[in-house]
Design an enzyme around this catalytic site. Sequence first.
Site, mmCIF file in Angstrom:
data_model
loop_
_atom_site.group_PDB
_atom_site.id
_atom_site.type_symbol
_atom_site.label_atom_id
_atom_site.label_comp_id
_atom_site.label_asym_id
_atom_site.label_seq_id
_atom_site.Cartn_x
_atom_site.Cartn_y
_atom_site.Cartn_z
ATOM 1 N N GLU A 140 25.076 0.545 -59.604
ATOM 2 C CA GLU A 140 24.659 1.713 -60.380
ATOM 3 C C GLU A 140 23.850 2.701 -59.544
ATOM 4 O OE1 GLU A 140 21.455 -1.452 -61.302
ATOM 5 O OE2 GLU A 140 23.537 -1.341 -60.640
ATOM 6 N N ASP A 160 19.291 5.919 -59.217
ATOM 7 C CA ASP A 160 19.559 4.649 -59.885
ATOM 8 C C ASP A 160 19.640 4.880 -61.385
ATOM 9 O OD1 ASP A 160 19.463 1.491 -59.513
ATOM 10 O OD2 ASP A 160 18.240 1.974 -61.266
#
Length: 337
Positions: free
Chosen positions: A243, A199
């Site tokens: 993301e 992440d």
Amino acid sequence: MKVLIIDDEKSIRTILSEMVQHWGYEVVLAADGESAWKIFQVINEPIIVLLDWVMPGIDGVELCRRLKQSEKTAHTYVIILTAKRSDVEDVVIGFDAGADDFVTKPIDPRELSCRLSVGRRILTYQHDLEQRNATLQETTRVMENVMRELQVVNGKLKELSLEDELTGIPNRRSLENYLAREWWHALREKEALTFIMVDVDFFKFYNDTYGHPAGDECLKKVAAILAENVKRSSDIITRYGGEEFAIVLHATDSAGGQKVAEKLRLAVESLAILNKASKVSPYVTISLGIATIIPDINSSYETLKKEADDALYQAKREGRNRWVAIDVGRGACSVKG
């Protein structure tokens, strides 16, 4: 082409009918405006009208006005027959009512033939134009339907695509296909399988600060550096969504997964992508969750994914820019940050 002769004098109708038929037209007769109006209700083709000005009931001017105001009969070609009505005011009244032409009685056959020819050419042109417009509209409608169908097909093809459109690396569908295949291989060979969730830290704040185009460029750079450092053809790196990225390492134990995770963390940090919105570093960083398992018949790769996701959550909760590793089944947990 049809010619409708409207005159209250039978002798005039007879003379005109013989002339017009001789010139190859199909003739329809009406003795007054009322009967002519009824005829128009059943005619569905271009027609030239020879219309007497003075008639009982509906006179020529009023009937002409009705024809031109009705959508059904607006494209008739109206020639008004006048008895020496050469006064400018009368001509204005006739044209204002929608008349297309005038012929003065007594009628010269040569003049009438020429004026009918003009009317036929104009109506033929109008009819052809309308047919072409209708064909064009139908073609446009068909093309619009085709485009809508293509959009649906393209949407489905996009869904079936195995590559992420933004970053160019494999997408989540590729991940699922790979896991389904690799899981059974690891189960059969009793080999370890490592799943890493990645992440980008504080990416929402990055987007808010630098804008979405910059955010897209950031994701492209992160994807590229991750792919550069996951080189084995037997492994896979994918964009999981937003993301987040997901990596699966073939025949890799927890120690090997941790080594790869740390390499990736440092590689992203070395890009030195400025992120003044970050709370852990001046630059863009990543957090990683690692889960390793040796599959058995009582487990599934969904368990592996969940453990990696839980490890990622722990890494983020403990400060980000770090990794957390879980060895599924052994209960072992490691943290690096």
